[in-house]
Design a protein around this motif. Structure first.
Motif, PDB file in Angstrom:
ATOM      1  N   VAL A 150       8.061  -4.395   1.965  1.00 41.82           N
ATOM      2  CA  VAL A 150       7.854  -4.738   3.362  1.00 41.82           C
ATOM      3  C   VAL A 150       6.823  -5.850   3.467  1.00 41.82           C
ATOM      4  CG1 VAL A 150       6.057  -2.958   3.665  1.00 41.82           C
ATOM      5  CG2 VAL A 150       7.293  -3.808   5.665  1.00 41.82           C
ATOM      6  N   ASP A 157       4.041  -6.984   5.764  1.00 42.28           N
ATOM      7  CA  ASP A 157       3.219  -6.403   6.831  1.00 42.28           C
ATOM      8  C   ASP A 157       1.845  -7.061   6.753  1.00 42.28           C
ATOM      9  OD1 ASP A 157       1.900  -4.953   8.712  1.00 42.28           O
ATOM     10  OD2 ASP A 157       1.969  -3.045   7.641  1.00 42.28           O
ATOM     11  N   SER A 204       0.133  -8.162   9.733  1.00 43.17           N
ATOM     12  CA  SER A 204      -0.286  -8.346  11.124  1.00 43.17           C
ATOM     13  C   SER A 204      -1.796  -8.198  11.258  1.00 43.17           C
ATOM     14  CB  SER A 204       0.430  -7.340  12.026  1.00 43.17           C
ATOM     15  OG  SER A 204       0.093  -6.023  11.651  1.00 43.17           O
ATOM     16  N   LYS A 252       6.654  -6.044  11.382  1.00 45.96           N
ATOM     17  CA  LYS A 252       6.948  -5.932   9.962  1.00 45.96           C
ATOM     18  C   LYS A 252       8.349  -6.472   9.681  1.00 45.96           C
ATOM     19  CE  LYS A 252       4.243  -1.648   9.425  1.00 45.96           C
ATOM     20  NZ  LYS A 252       4.293  -0.228   8.951  1.00 45.96           N
TER      21      LYS A 252
END
Length: 373
Positions: free
Chosen positions: A91, A93, A95, A78
């Protein structure tokens, strides 16, 4: 190209050093010398509490870069974005294993209006807005046999360090250069074998204010200036016999290297942070402890640092990078009192008009921007 036998002896990694290259800096580092209290050499500290929310829970930061809105703190998968005073923004994020997702974050930075994220395992470079919106995914065109490690923008493209999954190779492909579309346009190979232990602590690249890009090899005593055609020797550290790789037998195989890391007295890795004026060091010892030091490049004086709490235990603090003549560091909020109790009120400022009691129980770390005397 001739090899200087004197320099050959100084370098653990047996890097070839051209005699025609300019002189480079050489420092002897004695980790057994007298220790200097970290607080005695601090002139001023900016303290940035990192806002704690459900979406911004952080480990101790070991990476950081500036953005127009403030700064970013990359962690394993992150990237946390904050405003200048530590207020959480959002953030990144993303993935996963999908077409627009990434398996890991090898490196990240801000460039040309975007936050760029390189995933060596996914062979992708992604560009995000400051609001975390994915704008572009570029798939690597370099050889599928190459696993990308640390990357950095370089000239009209990028440069990265490959991670060699085959420690028995007889030669190391040290750097790979690409264009903006990740087409390979060059590489630098080293004639010496790579280190057998697959350790990759710390950042490989540092961009100085002069525009020079420094590259540090894995488990080595030297650093180089990056050029498209070759690596120019920049500086070298002589750590003496405390550097367990000083003994060439310890690099004969991964089994021997692993045994040396946990069995020999000394240290097996050093993470330096470079600036034009100072270099800080974090030493990783075989007894699983760390120690720190700082080098004044103008005087060539080296200081072992005593970084301890009031109860004499070690104060956990990560040195991250230099920015505007200050060292950016990270520490747990619960240990901030140990900093403040050793400084006068005019030696620190807390961003966001906060007081220590406002974030005393935060689980997030704080950033420190330290100016040394």
């Amino acid at each position: 190209m001739k090899v200087s036998l004197f320099l050959f002896a100084l370098l653990f990694c047996h890097q070839l050093w051209p005699q025609t290259d300019p002189d480079f800096e050489h420092y002897q580092i004695d980790i057994h010398g007298e220790r200097t209290n970290l607080f005695d050499i601090i002139e001023h500290v900016e303290i940035i509490p990192l806002e704690e929310t459900e979406n911004s829970l952080l480990k101790l930061a070991d990476n950081y870069f500036k953005t127009p809105l403030g700064f970013a703190i990359p962690q394993t998968k992150k990237i946390f974005l904050f405003h200048e005073n530590g207020e959480f923004h959002r953030v990144i994020d993303n993935s996963g294993n999908g077409p627009n997702e990434y398996a890991n974050i090898s490196s990240s930075w801000y460039k040309d209006g975007h936050i760029e994220l390189f995933s060596g395992l996914s062979r992708k470079l992604q560009k995000y807005t400051l609001n975390g919106e994915l704008k572009e995914t570029i798939t690597a065109k370099y050889s599928k046999n190459i696993i990308g490690g640390s990357m950095h923008p370089f000239e009209n493209g990028y440069v990265f360090q490959p991670l060699d999954p085959s420690p028995n190779n007889k030669a190391e492909l040290s750097l790979v250069f690409t264009d903006l579309e990740l087409n390979q346009i060059g590489d630098i190979g080293l004639k010496s074998p790579p280190h057998p232990f697959p350790l990759n602590l710390g950042k490989r690249f540092t961009l100085l204010n002069t525009g020079e890009l420094i590259y540090r090899r894995v488990l080595s005593e030297g650093a180089f200036l990056v050029d498209l055609n070759h690596l120019t020797p920049y500086l070298n550290f002589d750590y003496g016999n405390d550097w367990i790789w000083k003994n060439p037998k310890n690099t004969s195989s991964i089994k021997v290297a692993s045994k040396a890391i946990f069995g020999e007295k000394g240290f097996f890795e050093v993470i330096p942070n470079f600036s034009e004026s100072f270099i800080t060091f974090t030493f990783y010892h075989s007894n699983r402890t760390t120690t720190k030091g700082i080098l004044d490049r103008s005087t060539k004086e080296y200081f072992n640092l005593r970084v301890r709490k009031s109860d004499r235990s070690v104060l956990e603090m990560n040195f991250i990078k230099w920015e505007n003549h200050r060292l950016v560091a990270s520490m747990h909020t619960s240990e901030l009192e140990n900093i403040l109790s050793n400084l006068n009120p005019n030696q620190y400022i807390i961003r966001g008009n906060l007081t220590p009691s406002d974030f005393k129980y935060s689980e997030n770390p704080v950033l420190l921007k330290i100016k040394f005397k």
